[in-house]
Structure formats: C-alpha cells, structure tokens
Design a protein around this motif. Structure first.
Motif, mmCIF file in Angstrom:
data_model
loop_
_atom_site.group_PDB
_atom_site.id
_atom_site.type_symbol
_atom_site.label_atom_id
_atom_site.label_comp_id
_atom_site.label_asym_id
_atom_site.label_seq_id
_atom_site.Cartn_x
_atom_site.Cartn_y
_atom_site.Cartn_z
ATOM 1 N N PHE A 382 0.759 -1.275 0.099
ATOM 2 C CA PHE A 382 0.087 -0.014 -0.036
ATOM 3 C C PHE A 382 0.773 1.180 -0.163
ATOM 4 C CE2 PHE A 382 -2.622 -3.252 1.671
ATOM 5 C CZ PHE A 382 -3.814 -3.117 1.017
ATOM 6 N N LEU A 383 2.305 1.071 0.102
ATOM 7 C CA LEU A 383 2.963 2.473 0.239
ATOM 8 C C LEU A 383 3.988 2.534 -0.897
ATOM 9 C CD1 LEU A 383 3.986 2.144 3.879
ATOM 10 C CD2 LEU A 383 2.173 3.219 2.947
ATOM 11 N N ASP A 384 3.845 1.646 -1.845
ATOM 12 C CA ASP A 384 4.999 1.574 -3.260
ATOM 13 C C ASP A 384 4.408 2.589 -4.095
ATOM 14 O OD1 ASP A 384 2.722 0.098 -4.014
ATOM 15 O OD2 ASP A 384 3.973 -1.480 -4.624
ATOM 16 N N ALA A 385 3.833 3.934 -3.553
ATOM 17 C CA ALA A 385 3.219 5.066 -4.338
ATOM 18 C C ALA A 385 4.199 6.472 -4.103
ATOM 19 C CB ALA A 385 1.834 5.178 -3.932
ATOM 20 N N PRO A 386 4.038 7.071 -5.171
ATOM 21 C CA PRO A 386 5.026 8.581 -5.131
ATOM 22 C C PRO A 386 5.100 9.106 -3.708
ATOM 23 C CG PRO A 386 4.014 8.284 -7.052
ATOM 24 C CD PRO A 386 3.290 7.477 -6.384
ATOM 25 N N ASP A 387 3.943 9.604 -3.306
ATOM 26 C CA ASP A 387 4.109 10.376 -1.977
ATOM 27 C C ASP A 387 4.571 9.494 -0.815
ATOM 28 O OD1 ASP A 387 3.394 12.705 -3.332
ATOM 29 O OD2 ASP A 387 1.243 12.567 -2.585
ATOM 30 N N ALA A 388 4.118 8.335 -0.618
ATOM 31 C CA ALA A 388 4.736 7.330 0.261
ATOM 32 C C ALA A 388 6.182 7.060 0.096
ATOM 33 C CB ALA A 388 3.761 5.958 0.229
ATOM 34 N N ILE A 389 6.472 6.952 -1.048
ATOM 35 C CA ILE A 389 8.160 6.494 -1.195
ATOM 36 C C ILE A 389 8.709 7.879 -0.716
ATOM 37 C CG2 ILE A 389 10.038 6.158 -2.919
ATOM 38 C CD1 ILE A 389 7.865 4.681 -4.564
ATOM 39 N N ALA A 390 8.222 8.966 -1.076
ATOM 40 C CA ALA A 390 8.827 10.215 -0.611
ATOM 41 C C ALA A 390 8.875 10.389 1.169
ATOM 42 C CB ALA A 390 8.302 11.557 -1.208
ATOM 43 N N ARG A 391 7.551 9.931 1.967
ATOM 44 C CA ARG A 391 7.357 10.191 3.090
ATOM 45 C C ARG A 391 8.622 9.133 3.702
ATOM 46 N NH1 ARG A 391 1.942 10.274 1.829
ATOM 47 N NH2 ARG A 391 1.734 8.098 2.599
ATOM 48 N N HIS A 392 8.745 7.914 3.029
ATOM 49 C CA HIS A 392 9.548 6.771 3.658
ATOM 50 C C HIS A 392 11.118 7.639 3.786
ATOM 51 C CE1 HIS A 392 11.459 2.933 4.465
ATOM 52 N NE2 HIS A 392 12.358 3.146 3.351
ATOM 53 N N ARG A 393 11.424 8.160 2.380
ATOM 54 C CA ARG A 393 12.833 8.830 2.582
ATOM 55 C C ARG A 393 12.957 9.895 3.684
ATOM 56 N NH1 ARG A 393 15.941 5.425 0.655
ATOM 57 N NH2 ARG A 393 15.985 4.844 -1.568
ATOM 58 N N ALA A 394 11.948 10.696 3.629
ATOM 59 C CA ALA A 394 12.103 11.688 4.656
ATOM 60 C C ALA A 394 12.157 11.097 6.192
ATOM 61 C CB ALA A 394 10.821 12.840 4.648
ATOM 62 N N ALA A 425 10.008 5.091 -8.347
ATOM 63 C CA ALA A 425 10.898 5.244 -7.379
ATOM 64 C C ALA A 425 12.316 6.126 -7.831
ATOM 65 C CB ALA A 425 11.476 3.852 -6.965
ATOM 66 N N ARG A 426 12.626 5.796 -9.157
ATOM 67 C CA ARG A 426 13.775 6.608 -9.459
ATOM 68 C C ARG A 426 13.464 8.143 -9.372
ATOM 69 N NH1 ARG A 426 16.464 2.351 -14.196
ATOM 70 N NH2 ARG A 426 16.619 0.566 -12.587
ATOM 71 N N ARG A 427 12.354 8.291 -9.909
ATOM 72 C CA ARG A 427 11.894 10.016 -10.060
ATOM 73 C C ARG A 427 11.771 10.297 -8.574
ATOM 74 N NH1 ARG A 427 10.024 11.747 -14.910
ATOM 75 N NH2 ARG A 427 10.051 10.541 -16.694
ATOM 76 N N VAL A 428 11.132 9.857 -7.756
ATOM 77 C CA VAL A 428 10.987 10.174 -6.500
ATOM 78 C C VAL A 428 12.117 10.281 -5.543
ATOM 79 C CG1 VAL A 428 9.759 9.639 -4.026
ATOM 80 C CG2 VAL A 428 8.561 9.343 -6.302
ATOM 81 N N ASP A 429 12.968 9.384 -5.822
ATOM 82 C CA ASP A 429 14.498 9.522 -5.309
ATOM 83 C C ASP A 429 15.253 10.680 -5.744
ATOM 84 O OD1 ASP A 429 14.120 7.415 -3.414
ATOM 85 O OD2 ASP A 429 14.876 5.867 -4.715
ATOM 86 N N ALA A 430 15.144 10.997 -6.972
ATOM 87 C CA ALA A 430 15.855 12.050 -7.460
ATOM 88 C C ALA A 430 15.398 13.262 -6.936
ATOM 89 C CB ALA A 430 15.679 12.097 -9.371
ATOM 90 N N GLY A 431 13.945 13.591 -6.847
ATOM 91 C CA GLY A 431 13.434 14.713 -6.127
ATOM 92 C C GLY A 431 13.855 14.944 -5.135
#
Length: 465
Positions: A382-394, A425-431
């Motif tokens: 349920f978390l492999d989505a753009p905003d959730a990936i960004a929240r995880h990194r943060a 994931a690559r786009r979110v990590d780049a951001g």
C-alpha cells in the motif's frame, strides 16, 4: 492515438531550480538495468513465452490494486473475470474498467497503468467509456506481435535480475529451464515457507507431512528443521538469494530444543493453544535466521497485513483477491530476541518491510542505523506510491542514511508494471536528493553517487548479488 506524451518531469519537484537538479539526477539512472529482488511474476510466464490473451489479462486480471478499487466502487469481482458462458468477454470487462477509470485519478495504480499504456504501447489518449474500444483494439493488435511477448518485453524492460516467489516443495524445473534458455537476465526463485511454519495456515499439518516425506526426514522437530534446510539448499542450487516471510505480527522468541520439540508435536497434532501457536511461529522466525546465518540466504520479513479481511469474498474468490488490510505493527520489541541471537552476525542480512508508516522513523530506521545485519525494506504494497516513497525517505534518511536501505522492491505480479514502478521510485528519489542538494545538505557529486547506488550497488550488496 497520437496525443502528446506524458510530461518528462512528472513526479519531480515543481520548483524550477530543484526540478532541474532532479531531472539531471533522474536522467543518470532512467535507463539503468532493473534489479528486482522481490516479486511474484510466475516463471512460467517467461518460460512459455505465450502472447497475452487480451488487454484484460495484461492489465486487470490478478492486479489487486485495480480490482479492489473497482470492487469498492460497486463492481462485483465476478464481473471482472472473463467468462464467455456468462456473457462476459474480455472487451466487456475492459469497458467496465474504462467506465470507472475516473476513480483511479491520483492513485498509484492509475499512474502505473497510464505509464504502461504510454511507455509500452505508445497510447496517450485518456482511457474512458468513449475511448475504451479503440484502446482495446490497439492493445490487442500489438499483443500478437513478437516484440510484445513476455521474453521480448523482459529484454526491452532491461531486467537484469528478477526474483520470483516459490513454494519450498517446488521442484524448480521451470527455473532450471529458464536458466538454460538464454534469457538475457537472471530469474531466480525465492524460498517462501509460510505455510510450513504457521500452525494457523490452512492444511498446516498436511504440509509438514508432505515436507517430511519429500525429504525423507523423521517426524520430530530436528527432522522438521533438517527438512527445511534441505529445501533451502535445493533453492540455493537453483540460484535463490533470499527467503520471504509474510507474518501478521512481528514476534520472535528463542526457545531451547526441548520446548521446540514439545511445541512442534503440539502444533502438528492440532491441539496447541493460541499462545503455543504464536510461540511456535515466533521461534520459527528465529530458526529461519539461524539457517540464513548458516547458508547465506538473505532473510526478508513482510509483516503487518491481516489476510482475507472479507470472509464472504474469501469464500467466493479465495485468497489474494484484494481484501488484505494492513494492521498496526511494532518491531523494536518483537524482533529483539532474533537480533539478540543473530543481529551481530557478520554475514547475516535481514530486510524488514512495513506497511505501517509509523514504524519508519520510530522502529526501522533506528534498528537499521545500529545493527549491521538490518536493512530497510522499500515502501511496500500500500506504500509503493510516489508520495509514500517520498515520506519514507524523509522518515528514515536522517537516522539511517541511504546505504541502509534495500533499493526499490516492486513486489508485483503485474509484469508490465515493473518498469513503471521502478521508474516511479527513481523519479521520487531524484526529487528527494535534489532538495537536499539545493538546500546545501548534500553535494551534487555525492547525490550522483547515491542515485547510482540506489538502483545498482545497494540492492546488489543487500541481496548478495
């Protein structure tokens, strides 16, 4: 269908300065090979290399992200199954998806399917009731061409490593045949023993009996453990690099052999109490860690999901039909007995996943930030989505950095979505990295190395590739 392609800077930051940095970072890895160490694509798909039957088989059937939201919107799951006798051909099911497509706006599954339509088929016309048939026909026409068969797509997607998920008693003949077939990339099995470890699994006692019979081991706890070790060795001979454990609760307990024997006999006989069954499950996770220390298989744990939440749906359609729901999860105390025993072993790799976001900064990042054996699994399910990936990194980076993560895990049965998910994931990590660069927190040269490592060196290290 020739409408403009999707925005090249999609998912990247809106601020022009940060977006420019993010685009530079993304372009470094946009075409890098895909390493997929955890997924559910059946090996038969690539071995048989049969053309997909129709757009529904390609994009709807088996994709629980799609079917569950349609069900929530009032569509009976039976209406998403092609059944000629009931008057439901594939085109009818596709029209059902198209009629409800507006409901997928803003969802990860909607984003992925649009990525697939554009990136794989070159279709950028929005899906809807008025365009459903034309898009269906365009996909159908493409699927008969050789370049759209599974093996050709595997090569086109640039998949270098793909792990499947397999039963311990699988003979793995399909994997052996794939390995000998000249496929440009490795496809390996993953040891998934849940039904042989969980006394609450359907048919548990029979499963254990089959395991013992297949390996010629006696019916005591030592024989049971030896049987599991035997099957792990079989998987290793066929290229396996990891084991996968799906548990509802993170609970481990380290027991002496006598208590292990007593619990084993009780759970096989079917007269163990709920507490005894829980203790057996917890002890078997410790035993799996012991075996990983001995044989080198990476241990991954995917906890925190209540399976088959809808009894009525389970009765009609069986498991894995979109009605599994996350539960609150606690790692720090639950995993401690396992880590007390094996957490400092130099060659033990334990990858912890979660669908409870509250654990990321509270439990998982501190654990991975101390134990050399513990790695942070990527946002899952349920978390492999753009905003959730960004929240995880943060949530985890300030404590554990980037190097203690696993790299991205697509965890999918939907083969066509693999490149879309990795690209997300690559786009979110780049951001995320671009923001750190613009804020002066990370140098650009360091960010370039990190983005490279996230798609290559890190998953290779974590999964011992």
């Amino acid at each position: 269908m020739t409408s403009p392609s999707r925005h090249p800077a999609r998912l990247l930051p809106v601020d022009p300065t940060t977006r420019a940095v993010a685009l530079d970072l993304y372009e470094r890895v946009a075409g890098s090979p895909i390493i997929s160490p955890h997924g559910h694509v059946p090996p038969s798909l690539l071995l048989d290399d049969e053309p997909y039957a129709d757009p529904v088989a390609l994009l709807v059937t088996g994709d629980h992200y799609v079917t569950r939201l349609l069900h929530a919107s009032g569509v009976d799951l039976a209406d998403l199954v092609v059944d000629e006798a009931a008057g439901r051909d594939a085109r009818t099911v596709w029209r059902t998806l198209a009629a409800h497509w507006h409901r997928f706006a803003g969802t990860a599954s909607g984003y992925w399917i649009e990525e697939e339509l554009d990136g794989v088929f070159g279709i950028t016309t929005p899906l809807g009731p008025d365009t459903a048939d034309a898009i269906y026909d365009e996909i159908t026409a493409a699927l008969v061409r050789p370049e759209f068969r599974p093996r050709a797509l595997f090569e086109r997607f640039g998949i270098e490593f793909l792990a499947t998920t397999d039963d311990p008693l699988d003979d793995l003949s399909e994997h052996a045949a794939l390995a000998a077939s000249g496929l440009p990339g490795r496809v390996v099995p993953t040891f998934r023993p849940d039904r042989y470890l969980d006394p609450d699994a359907v048919g548990f006692a029979g499963n254990v009996e089959r395991l013992l019979a297949a390996t010629g081991q006696p019916g005591d706890f030592a024989g049971y453990l030896a049987a599991l070790e035997d099957r792990r060795a079989h998987f290793i001979r066929h290229g396996a690099v990891s084991t996968d454990h799906g548990v509802e609760e993170v609970f481990t307990v380290d027991l002496d052999p006598a208590e292990g024997e007593r619990l084993f006999q009780a759970v096989v006989a079917g007269n163990a109490s709920a507490g005894e069954r829980r203790a057996f499950r917890g002890h078997m996770l410790v035993q799996m860690a012991r075996m990983s220390v001995a044989d080198g298989l990476v241990m991954t744990i995917h906890p925190g999901v209540l399976r088959n939440h809808s009894s009525a749906t389970h009765a009609r359609f069986g498991p894995d039909t979109g009605h599994d729901i996350p539960v609150a999860t606690e790692f720090t105390r639950g995993i401690r007995p396992l880590l007390e025993r094996y957490g400092l072993e130099p060659h033990f790799h334990l990858v912890l996943f979660a669908v409870d976001e509250t654990t990321s900064s509270r439990d998982l990042a501190p654990l991975a930030g101390f134990y050399p054996s513990v790695y942070l699994g990527a946002p899952w399910w349920f978390l492999d989505a753009p905003d959730a990936i960004a929240r995880h990194r943060a949530a985890v980076t300030e404590t554990a950095g980037f190097s203690r993560s696993s790299g991205f895990i697509d965890d999918t049965r939907a083969f066509l979505s693999i490149p879309a998910r990795h690209d997300t994931a690559r786009r979110v990590d780049a951001g995320f990295l671009a923001r750190l660069v613009v804020e002066g927190r990370v140098r650009m040269d360091a960010a370039e190395r990190i983005i490279d490592d996230l798609v290559d060196a890190i998953p290779r290290e974590v999964f011992k590739l």
